[in-house]
Design a protein around this motif. Sequence first.
Motif, PDB file in Angstrom:
ATOM      1  N   ILE A 148       4.473   0.787 -11.943  1.00  0.00           N
ATOM      2  CA  ILE A 148       4.811  -0.129 -10.863  1.00  0.00           C
ATOM      3  C   ILE A 148       4.087  -1.464 -11.011  1.00  0.00           C
ATOM      4  O   ILE A 148       4.269  -2.347 -10.189  1.00  0.00           O
ATOM      5  N   GLU A 149       3.285  -1.611 -12.071  1.00  0.00           N
ATOM      6  CA  GLU A 149       2.507  -2.837 -12.213  1.00  0.00           C
ATOM      7  C   GLU A 149       3.364  -4.101 -12.263  1.00  0.00           C
ATOM      8  O   GLU A 149       3.029  -5.098 -11.612  1.00  0.00           O
ATOM      9  N   PRO A 150       4.476  -4.129 -13.015  1.00  0.00           N
ATOM     10  CA  PRO A 150       5.300  -5.347 -12.990  1.00  0.00           C
ATOM     11  C   PRO A 150       5.790  -5.690 -11.590  1.00  0.00           C
ATOM     12  O   PRO A 150       5.865  -6.862 -11.217  1.00  0.00           O
ATOM     13  N   PHE A 151       6.125  -4.663 -10.809  1.00  0.00           N
ATOM     14  CA  PHE A 151       6.559  -4.896  -9.439  1.00  0.00           C
ATOM     15  C   PHE A 151       5.426  -5.482  -8.611  1.00  0.00           C
ATOM     16  O   PHE A 151       5.629  -6.461  -7.874  1.00  0.00           O
ATOM     17  N   LEU A 152       4.242  -4.909  -8.727  1.00  0.00           N
ATOM     18  CA  LEU A 152       3.103  -5.402  -7.958  1.00  0.00           C
ATOM     19  C   LEU A 152       2.723  -6.821  -8.385  1.00  0.00           C
ATOM     20  O   LEU A 152       2.371  -7.661  -7.548  1.00  0.00           O
ATOM     21  N   GLU A 153       2.807  -7.089  -9.680  1.00  0.00           N
ATOM     22  CA  GLU A 153       2.486  -8.431 -10.169  1.00  0.00           C
ATOM     23  C   GLU A 153       3.478  -9.469  -9.670  1.00  0.00           C
ATOM     24  O   GLU A 153       3.132 -10.638  -9.495  1.00  0.00           O
ATOM     25  N   GLY A 154       4.713  -9.032  -9.419  1.00  0.00           N
ATOM     26  CA  GLY A 154       5.727  -9.944  -8.922  1.00  0.00           C
ATOM     27  C   GLY A 154       5.847  -9.954  -7.407  1.00  0.00           C
ATOM     28  O   GLY A 154       6.782 -10.561  -6.875  1.00  0.00           O
ATOM     29  N   ALA A 155       4.917  -9.309  -6.717  1.00  0.00           N
ATOM     30  CA  ALA A 155       5.001  -9.211  -5.258  1.00  0.00           C
ATOM     31  C   ALA A 155       5.010 -10.574  -4.587  1.00  0.00           C
ATOM     32  O   ALA A 155       5.601 -10.749  -3.517  1.00  0.00           O
ATOM     33  N   GLY A 156       4.379 -11.544  -5.226  1.00  0.00           N
ATOM     34  CA  GLY A 156       4.335 -12.886  -4.649  1.00  0.00           C
ATOM     35  C   GLY A 156       5.699 -13.524  -4.505  1.00  0.00           C
ATOM     36  O   GLY A 156       5.877 -14.457  -3.707  1.00  0.00           O
ATOM     37  N   ASP A 157       6.690 -13.014  -5.250  1.00  0.00           N
ATOM     38  CA  ASP A 157       8.048 -13.546  -5.117  1.00  0.00           C
ATOM     39  C   ASP A 157       8.645 -13.236  -3.753  1.00  0.00           C
ATOM     40  O   ASP A 157       9.632 -13.876  -3.346  1.00  0.00           O
ATOM     41  N   ALA A 158       8.091 -12.239  -3.047  1.00  0.00           N
ATOM     42  CA  ALA A 158       8.585 -11.866  -1.725  1.00  0.00           C
ATOM     43  C   ALA A 158       7.522 -12.096  -0.655  1.00  0.00           C
ATOM     44  O   ALA A 158       7.495 -11.422   0.377  1.00  0.00           O
ATOM     45  N   GLU A 213       0.833  -1.206   0.000  1.00  0.00           N
ATOM     46  CA  GLU A 213       0.000   0.000   0.000  1.00  0.00           C
ATOM     47  C   GLU A 213       0.863   1.249   0.000  1.00  0.00           C
ATOM     48  O   GLU A 213       0.528   2.250  -0.642  1.00  0.00           O
ATOM     49  N   ALA A 214       1.990   1.188   0.696  1.00  0.00           N
ATOM     50  CA  ALA A 214       2.897   2.335   0.717  1.00  0.00           C
ATOM     51  C   ALA A 214       3.480   2.590  -0.669  1.00  0.00           C
ATOM     52  O   ALA A 214       3.637   3.744  -1.089  1.00  0.00           O
ATOM     53  N   VAL A 215       3.797   1.520  -1.395  1.00  0.00           N
ATOM     54  CA  VAL A 215       4.295   1.683  -2.766  1.00  0.00           C
ATOM     55  C   VAL A 215       3.230   2.340  -3.636  1.00  0.00           C
ATOM     56  O   VAL A 215       3.522   3.271  -4.403  1.00  0.00           O
ATOM     57  N   ARG A 216       2.015   1.880  -3.523  1.00  0.00           N
ATOM     58  CA  ARG A 216       0.920   2.438  -4.335  1.00  0.00           C
ATOM     59  C   ARG A 216       0.667   3.906  -4.004  1.00  0.00           C
ATOM     60  O   ARG A 216       0.247   4.686  -4.867  1.00  0.00           O
ATOM     61  N   ALA A 217       0.911   4.289  -2.749  1.00  0.00           N
ATOM     62  CA  ALA A 217       0.596   5.646  -2.298  1.00  0.00           C
ATOM     63  C   ALA A 217       1.676   6.662  -2.651  1.00  0.00           C
ATOM     64  O   ALA A 217       1.445   7.867  -2.550  1.00  0.00           O
ATOM     65  N   ILE A 218       2.833   6.204  -3.075  1.00  0.00           N
ATOM     66  CA  ILE A 218       3.938   7.127  -3.352  1.00  0.00           C
ATOM     67  C   ILE A 218       3.636   7.992  -4.575  1.00  0.00           C
ATOM     68  O   ILE A 218       3.194   7.497  -5.610  1.00  0.00           O
TER      69      ILE A 218
END
Length: 251
Positions: free
Chosen positions: A55-65, A40-45
């Motif tokens: 930032i969509e590729p980052f959010l889509e890959g969030a499951g990797d972490a 949520e903090a990433v989305r709010a920046i």
Amino acid sequence: MLVEEIVAGRPAWRHTESGVVFREVPGGTFRMGLSDDELEAVRAIDRGGEVEDTIEPFLEGAGDAQPVREVRVEPFLIARHPLTVAQVRHWLPDYEDDYADGDTSAARLEDDLEELLEALPFRLPSEAEWEYAARAGTTTLTFRGDGKPGEELVLDDFGDEEATAAAENAFGLAAMGSATEICADVWIPGFAEAPADASPRKGDGPRAVRGGAADLYPWQGCDEWLLLLAATRYEQTEFSAIRPVAPIPTR
């Protein structure tokens, strides 16, 4: 040999032969991974509206972490910053670096990587140790909070002591997230069934990598700052920097 001394006003251990400075990281338990609050903090920046990417590729890959889990870390020593070209040459005298600007720049190893790992009297950090060290007791995107990390956090040359000290976190570690730092873990997407004792995941294949913001500097406005986040992880594909780890000597 490791000897105790004060570096930039903080206790440290120096490997006398190579000059590598280590900081002592206290043991503890932390929440490892990319939390919902961090997402949520990433989305709010506020990204300024001028980025060439999203930032969509980052959010889509969030499951990797993910999933976020509690991990227990024992005390250890970790290098204050990635090994420099000069420090690598202590073990590999003929080492040449196509990416570094000078001897005090962080070394990026490709063909020489395995040779250096065999020569080092130290080991690679596990991903858990790396992230615990990067967070330095915080639960935010970077050790400085949930704001968008700026280019002032990117440091790739450690010849300037004042700049190096300014880039340290609460554990006295500089430039966590700047270089592409390789970890001991084999790359496995996500943390399902990952150990809770900070040990690395074993197996065949490429290793996991943390950081890398300096490798894209100067930034082109494509959200390269995401590589500075404590939880950002990805698969090793090319050159890597090394921030070695050692046991705490008996006093």
